[in-house]
Design an enzyme around this catalytic site. Structure first.
Site, short mmCIF file in Angstrom:
data_model
loop_
_atom_site.label_atom_id
_atom_site.label_comp_id
_atom_site.label_asym_id
_atom_site.label_seq_id
_atom_site.Cartn_x
_atom_site.Cartn_y
_atom_site.Cartn_z
N LYS A 1 1.35 -0.82 0.31
CA LYS A 1 -0.22 -0.44 -0.15
C LYS A 1 0.86 1.36 -0.05
CE LYS A 1 -3.19 -2.04 2.50
NZ LYS A 1 -5.10 -1.85 3.38
N GLU B 1 0.73 -5.16 4.55
CA GLU B 1 0.25 -5.82 4.95
C GLU B 1 0.10 -7.64 4.23
OE1 GLU B 1 -3.41 -3.68 5.23
OE2 GLU B 1 -3.05 -2.01 7.17
N HIS C 1 -16.41 -4.94 4.44
CA HIS C 1 -16.18 -3.27 5.36
C HIS C 1 -17.32 -3.19 6.06
CE1 HIS C 1 -14.70 1.16 4.02
NE2 HIS C 1 -15.53 1.13 4.69
N GLU D 1 -12.61 3.04 9.41
CA GLU D 1 -12.55 1.82 8.32
C GLU D 1 -11.93 0.57 8.96
OE1 GLU D 1 -13.50 4.24 3.88
OE2 GLU D 1 -11.46 2.89 4.26
N GLU E 1 -8.20 2.28 8.11
CA GLU E 1 -8.48 3.64 7.44
C GLU E 1 -9.78 4.87 8.29
OE1 GLU E 1 -8.78 4.96 3.73
OE2 GLU E 1 -7.48 3.36 2.74
N ASN F 1 -11.13 8.14 8.51
CA ASN F 1 -11.81 9.18 7.17
C ASN F 1 -12.33 10.38 8.35
OD1 ASN F 1 -11.60 7.44 4.76
ND2 ASN F 1 -13.55 6.61 5.90
N ARG G 1 -13.90 12.97 8.54
CA ARG G 1 -14.87 13.75 7.90
C ARG G 1 -15.94 13.53 7.96
NH1 ARG G 1 -12.85 10.29 3.56
NH2 ARG G 1 -14.14 9.13 2.85
C1 MV4 Z 1 -7.25 -4.26 2.43
C2 MV4 Z 1 -7.94 -5.55 1.70
C3 MV4 Z 1 -7.20 -6.95 2.43
N1 MV4 Z 1 -5.91 -6.92 3.30
N2 MV4 Z 1 -5.81 -4.31 2.79
C4 MV4 Z 1 -9.12 -1.20 -0.16
C5 MV4 Z 1 -9.37 0.44 -0.04
C6 MV4 Z 1 -8.31 0.32 0.76
N3 MV4 Z 1 -9.30 1.41 2.43
C7 MV4 Z 1 -8.39 -1.18 1.77
N4 MV4 Z 1 -9.10 -2.00 0.67
C8 MV4 Z 1 -8.28 -3.02 0.62
N5 MV4 Z 1 -7.27 -3.37 1.89
C9 MV4 Z 1 -5.50 -5.77 3.55
N6 MV4 Z 1 -4.43 -6.05 4.75
C10 MV4 Z 1 -8.74 -5.07 0.95
C11 MV4 Z 1 -9.08 -4.00 0.53
C12 MV4 Z 1 -10.24 -3.99 -0.48
C13 MV4 Z 1 -11.22 -3.43 -0.21
C14 MV4 Z 1 -11.93 -2.98 0.84
C15 MV4 Z 1 -12.61 -2.25 1.07
C16 MV4 Z 1 -13.77 -2.72 0.47
C17 MV4 Z 1 -13.50 -2.92 -0.54
C18 MV4 Z 1 -12.08 -3.47 -0.67
C19 MV4 Z 1 -11.71 -3.86 -2.37
C20 MV4 Z 1 -10.88 -4.73 -2.41
C21 MV4 Z 1 -9.60 -4.56 -1.99
#
Ligand code: MV4
Length: 460
Positions: free
Chosen positions: A157, A199, A207, A274, A287, A289, A291
């Site tokens: 990331k 990660e 989510h 989140e 994360e 947010n 806001r």
């Molecule tokens: C992740 C993950 C799986 N494992 N981190 C997507 C948005 C960003 N905020 C971080 N995201 C993700 N991080 C780890 N360690 C999967 C995602 C992710 C995702 C997260 C929330 C909603 C939709 C998503 C779609 C693809 C990947």
């Protein structure tokens, strides 16, 4: 309390803020671009100032023009809404330097949470679970060493990323080495910051995010969670509260974790933590947010709390006048985002004129929108036309009300995401409350087939 607030935004969220102002007896000032002279937020406001040309960069993002508009109109506070400058720490500081109250969290917290590696370490520090991972990783050998020890898949990331930007998954060492370099290059080009961290990659999470509100006196409360697993390319399409995957015990633990993080960083104002909710029920910080979010209405519907008014009150220094035990989640609410886009053509944005608009109504239906009949949707901004929110005593009633509301909606002259939502609301996985972040890709062929059948039956 403030007498006058400048709303540094457009569209439905500008209206939402002004509605809260109106109820509180606060005057509102709209800013707008040349393309938005006939926009509803301009008509609704008590006063308006044109701050520049059509493009966002020349209007809604032009800090000096916005400050000048606040000065000219005598506004005391500035509400940034979401998007645009909402998470711009510099703007928050400039507002304060010019003696305008920033209706948002402290600038230092915006800055800290905007840097995802910093956010991760502060969250760890606060004792809130984060996905196993690293700090900033400066070379590919360190990256490979960590990933080989942790096991694959891993995700790379960008620290300056967020919301899905600058992420790469690796399933083995070869892919990691390739993607590490690609991710750094991409992040450097996109953000001017090539910092990345790793990660463990959760393969099929949901989510789930927790709504927070803190006052300037150190009190932070949570308002339960929203499930936002139905997303496409990191754009949320449907959100609901509560999450079908969260029971009272988990809600308490996630809420407590979110509050702990907020308290540790000195948070005040509205905010969201989140989380990724894994299949085994573990949750991990993703994360924060800093806001008010697009999907805040579903939380308002199930808690009966007006988050926008509270956000304004705490910005003015008022204490939150109730306790965590007074926050009760009742019933179920779902939000569908209606976008000016064609779900049959890969959700291609389709701005144009809305020849005729008809709003749904009736029991348990809320519509937050800035559109009206004969409104020209400008091509310069995001494609959100309306948020339809359905509330019911349980999820089944909320779903039934949403289907009815979507069927009542008319946006003549433009393709919208409405038929897509109707498809999701008939999908067995969604109806079972089993949608994860992979829902859309996994169900894509069923949903697309349903859309084709729907289009044909509408022609005939
Ligand atoms: C992740 C993950 C799986 N494992 N981190 C997507 C948005 C960003 N905020 C971080 N995201 C993700 N991080 C780890 N360690 C999967 C995602 C992710 C995702 C997260 C929330 C909603 C939709 C998503 C779609 C693809 C990947």
């Amino acid at each position: 309390m403030f007498k006058k607030i400048l709303v540094a935004n457009r569209g439905e969220i500008a209206l939402r803020i002004m509605r809260a102002c109106r109820e509180m007896g606060i005057e509102s000032v709209a800013i707008h671009s040349a393309a938005d002279a006939n926009a509803l937020h301009v008509k609704y406001a008590d006063e308006s100032v044109c701050v520049g040309k059509a493009s966002s960069a020349e209007s809604y993002l032009r800090i000096p023009n916005i400050i000048a508009a606040a000065e000219i109109t005598g506004a005391e506070a500035i509400h940034p809404g979401y998007g645009f400058l909402a998470e711009n720490a510099e703007f928050a500081e400039i507002c304060a330097e010019n003696d305008f109250t920033w209706i948002g969290p402290p600038a230092e917290v915006i800055r800290a949470m905007g840097d995802k590696a910093t956010a991760r370490s502060m969250t760890t520090e606060a004792g809130v679970p984060v996905v196993p991972g690293t700090g900033l990783v400066d070379d590919v050998e360190t990256a490979a060493e960590w990933a080989n020890g942790c096991g694959y898949p891993v995700i790379i990331k960008a620290t300056a990323g967020g919301g899905g930007k600058g992420m790469r998954v690796a399933w083995d060492e070869a892919e990691l080495r390739k993607n590490y370099v690609a991710a750094r290059t991409e992040a450097g080009a996109a953000f001017g910051n090539d910092g990345v961290y790793l990660e463990k990659y959760l393969v099929n999470p949901r989510h789930v995010e927790v709504q927070l509100l803190g006052d300037r006196h150190g009190k932070v409360l949570h308002f339960g969670e929203r499930d936002c697993s139905v997303q496409r390319r990191h754009q949320k399409l449907i959100e609901e509260a509560p999450s079908p995957a969260v029971n009272d015990d988990l809600r308490g633990r996630m809420g407590e974790a979110a509050v702990r993080l907020a308290a540790a960083v000195g948070y005040h104002s509205a905010g969201t933590v989140e989380f990724l909710l894994d299949e085994d029920g573990s949750f991990y910080f993703m994360e924060m947010n800093t806001r008010i979010q697009v999907e805040h209405p579903v939380t308002e519907m199930v808690t009966g709390v007006d988050l926008m008014k509270l956000m304004i009150r705490v910005a003015a220094g008022e204490p939150i006048g109730f306790d965590q035990s007074d926050v009760v989640v009742e019933g179920h609410a779902i939000e569908c985002r209606i976008n000016a886009e064609n779900p049959e053509r890969d959700f291609m944005p389709c701005p144009g004129r809305i020849l005729y608009y008809h709003a749904p109504g009736g029991p348990g239906v809320r519509v937050d929108t800035h559109v009206y009949s004969d409104y020209q949707v400008p091509p310069h901004y995001d494609s959100l036309l309306a948020k339809i929110i359905a509330h019911g005593k349980d999820r089944a009633e909320a779903v039934a009300r949403m289907r009815r509301a979507l069927a009542e909606c008319v946006f003549e002259g433009l393709p919208t995401s409405t038929p897509f939502h109707l498809e999701v609301l008939e999908n067995p996985v969604f109806l079972a409350g089993a949608a994860t972040t992979r829902f859309l890709e996994e169900e894509s062929s069923h949903l697309q087939e349903g859309l084709r059948v729907r289009a044909i039956s509408e022609e005939g």
